[in-house]
Design a protein around this motif. Sequence first.
Motif, PDB file in Angstrom:
ATOM      1  N   THR A 122     -41.228  12.602  32.987  1.00  0.00           N
ATOM      2  CA  THR A 122     -42.165  11.136  32.727  1.00  0.00           C
ATOM      3  C   THR A 122     -41.712  10.200  33.623  1.00  0.00           C
ATOM      4  OG1 THR A 122     -41.058  10.828  30.894  1.00  0.00           O
ATOM      5  CG2 THR A 122     -43.104  12.236  30.617  1.00  0.00           C
TER       6      THR A 122
ATOM      7  N   PRO B 267     -43.211   6.098  34.797  1.00  0.00           N
ATOM      8  CA  PRO B 267     -44.549   5.376  35.008  1.00  0.00           C
ATOM      9  C   PRO B 267     -44.837   5.082  36.382  1.00  0.00           C
ATOM     10  CG  PRO B 267     -42.346   3.912  34.688  1.00  0.00           C
ATOM     11  CD  PRO B 267     -41.952   5.217  34.535  1.00  0.00           C
ATOM     12  N   TRP B 268     -44.098   5.414  37.380  1.00  0.00           N
ATOM     13  CA  TRP B 268     -44.776   5.345  38.711  1.00  0.00           C
ATOM     14  C   TRP B 268     -45.258   6.823  39.179  1.00  0.00           C
ATOM     15  CZ3 TRP B 268     -39.710   4.675  37.874  1.00  0.00           C
ATOM     16  CH2 TRP B 268     -38.562   5.740  38.470  1.00  0.00           C
TER      17      TRP B 268
ATOM     18  N   GLY C 128     -37.927  10.452  29.888  1.00  0.00           N
ATOM     19  CA  GLY C 128     -37.044   9.547  29.976  1.00  0.00           C
ATOM     20  C   GLY C 128     -36.872   8.458  28.984  1.00  0.00           C
ATOM     21  N   ARG C 129     -35.575   7.938  28.920  1.00  0.00           N
ATOM     22  CA  ARG C 129     -35.542   6.823  27.720  1.00  0.00           C
ATOM     23  C   ARG C 129     -34.745   5.584  28.469  1.00  0.00           C
ATOM     24  NH1 ARG C 129     -37.806   5.524  22.764  1.00  0.00           N
ATOM     25  NH2 ARG C 129     -39.365   6.994  22.658  1.00  0.00           N
ATOM     26  N   TYR C 130     -34.456   4.602  27.873  1.00  0.00           N
ATOM     27  CA  TYR C 130     -33.896   3.340  28.375  1.00  0.00           C
ATOM     28  C   TYR C 130     -34.430   2.759  29.486  1.00  0.00           C
ATOM     29  CZ  TYR C 130     -30.772   5.595  25.092  1.00  0.00           C
ATOM     30  OH  TYR C 130     -30.037   6.347  23.872  1.00  0.00           O
TER      31      TYR C 130
ATOM     32  N   GLY D 264     -34.594   4.705  32.269  1.00  0.00           N
ATOM     33  CA  GLY D 264     -34.748   5.900  32.849  1.00  0.00           C
ATOM     34  C   GLY D 264     -33.652   6.690  33.105  1.00  0.00           C
TER      35      GLY D 264
ATOM     36  N   VAL E 102     -44.617  12.510  36.501  1.00  0.00           N
ATOM     37  CA  VAL E 102     -46.091  12.166  36.054  1.00  0.00           C
ATOM     38  C   VAL E 102     -45.972  10.965  35.299  1.00  0.00           C
ATOM     39  CG1 VAL E 102     -45.419  13.712  34.270  1.00  0.00           C
ATOM     40  CG2 VAL E 102     -47.979  13.208  34.834  1.00  0.00           C
TER      41      VAL E 102
ATOM     42  N   PHE F 286     -48.511   1.401  33.061  1.00  0.00           N
ATOM     43  CA  PHE F 286     -47.847   0.468  32.036  1.00  0.00           C
ATOM     44  C   PHE F 286     -46.502   0.794  31.614  1.00  0.00           C
ATOM     45  CE2 PHE F 286     -49.183   3.790  29.072  1.00  0.00           C
ATOM     46  CZ  PHE F 286     -50.444   4.029  29.653  1.00  0.00           C
TER      47      PHE F 286
ATOM     48  N   GLY G 275     -40.354   5.038  26.404  1.00  0.00           N
ATOM     49  CA  GLY G 275     -39.822   6.399  26.360  1.00  0.00           C
ATOM     50  C   GLY G 275     -40.863   7.281  26.679  1.00  0.00           C
TER      51      GLY G 275
HETATM   52  N1  SAH Z   1     -37.229   0.929  34.120  1.00  0.00           N
HETATM   53  C1  SAH Z   1     -38.163   1.574  34.420  1.00  0.00           C
HETATM   54  C2  SAH Z   1     -39.171   1.899  32.964  1.00  0.00           C
HETATM   55  C3  SAH Z   1     -38.274   2.730  32.005  1.00  0.00           C
HETATM   56  S1  SAH Z   1     -39.364   2.981  30.740  1.00  0.00           S
HETATM   57  C4  SAH Z   1     -39.317   1.243  35.449  1.00  0.00           C
HETATM   58  O1  SAH Z   1     -39.139  -0.009  35.623  1.00  0.00           O
HETATM   59  O2  SAH Z   1     -40.093   1.974  36.050  1.00  0.00           O
HETATM   60  C5  SAH Z   1     -38.189   4.287  30.087  1.00  0.00           C
HETATM   61  C6  SAH Z   1     -39.036   5.759  30.258  1.00  0.00           C
HETATM   62  O3  SAH Z   1     -40.215   5.828  29.556  1.00  0.00           O
HETATM   63  C7  SAH Z   1     -39.262   6.155  31.625  1.00  0.00           C
HETATM   64  O4  SAH Z   1     -37.992   6.580  32.200  1.00  0.00           O
HETATM   65  C8  SAH Z   1     -40.067   6.987  31.586  1.00  0.00           C
HETATM   66  O5  SAH Z   1     -39.736   8.429  31.217  1.00  0.00           O
HETATM   67  C9  SAH Z   1     -40.969   6.541  30.192  1.00  0.00           C
HETATM   68  N2  SAH Z   1     -42.265   5.952  30.572  1.00  0.00           N
HETATM   69  C10 SAH Z   1     -42.339   4.598  30.620  1.00  0.00           C
HETATM   70  N3  SAH Z   1     -43.709   4.547  31.109  1.00  0.00           N
HETATM   71  C11 SAH Z   1     -44.599   5.618  31.259  1.00  0.00           C
HETATM   72  C12 SAH Z   1     -45.543   6.014  31.738  1.00  0.00           C
HETATM   73  N4  SAH Z   1     -46.472   4.993  31.942  1.00  0.00           N
HETATM   74  N5  SAH Z   1     -46.010   7.308  31.844  1.00  0.00           N
HETATM   75  C13 SAH Z   1     -44.898   8.136  31.522  1.00  0.00           C
HETATM   76  N6  SAH Z   1     -43.829   7.948  31.213  1.00  0.00           N
HETATM   77  C14 SAH Z   1     -43.216   6.458  30.992  1.00  0.00           C
END
Ligand code: SAH
Length: 254
Positions: free
Chosen positions: A86, A88-89, A112-114, A116, A129, A134, A138
């Motif tokens: 997972t 976000p991009w 992912g957490r924190y 990433g 994916v 947004f 996690g």
């Molecule tokens: N610092 C990262 C965001 C981390 S969010 C950035 O700027 O892109 C933490 C984790 O949540 C990510 O590693 C991912 O696994 C999950 N996550 C956050 N948003 C998500 C989304 N829109 N779709 C899928 N997974 C997501």
Amino acid sequence: MKIYIFTIFPEYFECFKNYGIVSKAIKQGKVEIETVNLRDFTKDRHRTVDDVVYGGGPGMLLKPEPIFEAYDYLKSKGVNPYTLITEPWGEKFNQDKAKALSKKEEILIICGRYEGVDERVKVLVDEEVSIGDFILSGGEPAVLVIMDAVIRLLPEVLSDEKSKEIDSFSDGLIGYSNYTRPYEYRGMKVPDVLLSGNHKLIQLYRRWDQLQKTLKKRPDLLEKANLSDIDKKMLNYIIYGKSFEDFLKEEKVD
Ligand code: SAH
């Protein structure tokens, strides 16, 4: 189908397994969901799964070792999963992706957490994916969304297999409007054509309704939809503000 999930919160998924279609699919043996706790693959006393970011910057990252070790463990059991992470991009999850995933036998999703995960984990991954533009805290909620959409597409999981075909997006359009009893509620009536018993007419009306709704609410879908000649004709009537009755009359449909 077997779904493996790498997570630091395995309990997160327990509630999900107990309700509705997913719970039924599990009971029927159509799908098995196995959470793998990344903390079980740490070597230190504190079961540490995260560490600071090289080069500085805020937040922590999931360390590579527990993820690689957990992956090796699956491999040693003969599991050869299609692997997602997972992000976000990542590629935007949609119904086509759900369909493609529903055909796989073994899927692994890494949450992912924190901030990433360590980038080196990506050598294990077939697909990144996302469930939308947004930021979640996690990957776990994203995995719930993905699993729900995939599991209901597995063969013989829905009590009526046909409902998959009429769902929104399945044919590139929004699904048609539905009504149940009572016929009249607070002054609002069910369209009479649905009570006509004329199956061909009902089908045509529903198609009209789908086209009308898609044009109004998601016109972007129309560009990619596979429209028949009659669809295109109806769409023209709709664009010119004409009614279904106009269409029937002017095209002499009975
Ligand atoms: N610092 C990262 C965001 C981390 S969010 C950035 O700027 O892109 C933490 C984790 O949540 C990510 O590693 C991912 O696994 C999950 N996550 C956050 N948003 C998500 C989304 N829109 N779709 C899928 N997974 C997501």
